[in-house]
Design a protein around this motif. Structure first.
Motif, short mmCIF file in Angstrom:
data_model
loop_
_atom_site.label_atom_id
_atom_site.label_comp_id
_atom_site.label_asym_id
_atom_site.label_seq_id
_atom_site.Cartn_x
_atom_site.Cartn_y
_atom_site.Cartn_z
N HIS A 155 22.92 15.77 41.45
CA HIS A 155 24.26 16.15 41.03
C HIS A 155 25.25 15.13 41.59
O HIS A 155 24.90 14.32 42.45
CB HIS A 155 24.60 17.54 41.58
CG HIS A 155 25.31 18.42 40.58
ND1 HIS A 155 26.56 18.15 40.12
CD2 HIS A 155 24.92 19.56 39.96
CE1 HIS A 155 26.94 19.10 39.26
NE2 HIS A 155 25.95 19.97 39.14
N SER A 209 28.79 25.80 31.16
CA SER A 209 28.14 25.11 32.28
C SER A 209 27.29 26.09 33.08
O SER A 209 26.15 25.77 33.48
CB SER A 209 29.20 24.46 33.17
OG SER A 209 28.61 23.86 34.30
N THR A 247 24.09 27.04 31.04
CA THR A 247 23.09 25.96 30.97
C THR A 247 22.40 25.76 32.31
O THR A 247 21.22 25.43 32.36
CB THR A 247 23.74 24.63 30.53
OG1 THR A 247 24.82 24.31 31.42
CG2 THR A 247 24.27 24.72 29.11
N HIS A 248 23.14 25.97 33.42
CA HIS A 248 22.54 25.81 34.74
C HIS A 248 21.53 26.91 35.03
O HIS A 248 20.48 26.66 35.62
CB HIS A 248 23.64 25.81 35.81
CG HIS A 248 23.17 25.26 37.12
ND1 HIS A 248 23.13 23.92 37.38
CD2 HIS A 248 22.70 25.86 38.25
CE1 HIS A 248 22.67 23.71 38.60
NE2 HIS A 248 22.41 24.87 39.15
N HIS A 254 19.21 17.29 32.01
CA HIS A 254 19.91 17.49 33.29
C HIS A 254 21.22 16.70 33.36
O HIS A 254 22.21 17.19 33.89
CB HIS A 254 18.99 17.08 34.45
CG HIS A 254 19.56 17.42 35.80
ND1 HIS A 254 19.77 18.71 36.21
CD2 HIS A 254 20.01 16.62 36.81
CE1 HIS A 254 20.29 18.70 37.43
NE2 HIS A 254 20.44 17.44 37.81
N HIS A 279 24.02 18.60 31.78
CA HIS A 279 24.56 19.66 32.64
C HIS A 279 25.47 19.09 33.72
O HIS A 279 26.55 19.64 33.99
CB HIS A 279 23.42 20.44 33.29
CG HIS A 279 23.91 21.31 34.42
ND1 HIS A 279 24.68 22.42 34.23
CD2 HIS A 279 23.79 21.16 35.76
CE1 HIS A 279 25.00 22.95 35.39
NE2 HIS A 279 24.47 22.21 36.34
#
Length: 325
Positions: free
Chosen positions: A188, A270, A273-274, A282, A285
């Motif tokens: 992330h 969001s 989807t997470h 990925h 996202h």
């Protein structure tokens, strides 16, 4: 799947093996490493727009006594929250993408995560307060100033602040009991709660359950409250004779409805989807989650600046004065 070079993985794995409080490695946007510096440019523009726009809104409302009304005081709260939200995310994200400053300390990571989630909750709470203001202004116009007097507005602001702090404080507290016994690589661009929880090798059921409960509680309660407010507004407006009067009543809600859509639609997408979007790439996202924290703070001042006559006139007046100097 997130691909990282073998030496890097081994180094991070060895340094974080069985550590209770490791440092973390933020990857940025996995899968788009070659183009991250290009992606950083629009993110940087959004952040600068958010800072300039929200500082301007706060300054205009602070210095113009005619704007010390419920609607604008709530807008000033929203701008303050947006400043904190954008500034909690963008500097580290841009450092990761532009200068490869991937490492983030354990405590700093928890602080960033707390600020992001707590102030997202506060923003949702302020949107509810703004819906209440529109309801009182349209359904009880004669009592607007007596119902939403400065004392009540202060209490509402304090309630929004306390709710965000109390509900989200358990996030970092619960994370402190987790043990991380593998590579602490976060796929992330910032410290997102579930991204950190997934790295732990100890039991995370409580963390996951509490995170889901808070998200459903905050969004569920706030969306229902906003829905009820606008349902009552619609009922009142439809009783008003004359199409022009109805249009004028609806136009006073236009800015707030735009801000609600800008905040909730990307946020809900969001979140879904997470939690459930296992087939969503990925990097998609991560981009969505990052944009969710930067787009509303950047667009909210523009929405209110364009659609609110008093703020628009004040901005024009400020720039015209500068032009004459």
């Amino acid at each position: 799947p997130i691909m990282v070079s073998f030496p890097l993985t081994m180094a991070l794995s060895n340094s974080s093996w069985r550590l209770l409080h490791p440092s973390f490695f933020l990857m940025g946007i996995p899968g788009l490493e070659e183009s991250q510096h290009w992606i950083a440019l629009p993110l940087c523009a959004l952040y600068l727009l958010a800072v300039m726009g929200n500082v301007s809104i706060i300054f205009i409302i602070w210095t113009d006594s005619s704007l010390h009304q419920p609607m604008y005081l709530f807008l000033a709260m929203l701008s303050g929250i947006d400043l904190v939200l954008a500034s909690s995310t963008a500097p580290k994200t841009l450092a990761v993408l532009l200068v490869h400053a991937h490492e983030i300390g354990y405590t700093v990571c928890l602080i960033q995560m707390f600020f992001i989630h707590a102030f997202s909750s506060m923003e949702s709470g302020v949107l509810v307060a703004m819906a209440l203001d529109r309801y009182v202004a349209i359904c009880h116009p004669l009592h607007h100033s007596t119902i939403l007097h400065p004392g009540i507005i202060g209490c509402i602001g304090m309630a929004v602040l306390v709710r965000g702090l109390v509900l989200l404080l358990p996030f970092p507290i619960l994370l402190q009991r987790l043990v991380f016994c593998r590579a602490t690589i976060i796929g992330h661009a910032y410290c997102e709660h579930m991204a950190v929880v997934k790295l732990a090798c100890s039991e995370t059921t409580v963390n996951r359950a509490y995170g889901l409960a808070v998200a459903l509680l905050v969004v569920g309660v706030d969306v229902v409250a906003i829905g009820i407010s606008y349902g009552l507004i619609l009922q009142t407006v439809l009783k008003v004779p004359g199409g022009e009067a109805r249009l004028k009543a609806f136009s006073t809600c236009g800015s707030h409805i735009c801000v609600i859509l800008i905040f909730y639609i990307p946020g809900i997408f969001s979140f879904l989807t997470h939690r459930f979007g296992h087939h969503v790439p990925h990097h998609v996202h991560v981009l969505l989650a990052t944009l969710y924290l930067l787009v509303p703070p950047a667009l909210n001042p523009l929405v209110y600046g364009v659609k609110t006559q008093q703020i628009r006139q004040r901005v024009i007046r400020v720039f015209s004065l500068k032009g004459q100097m």
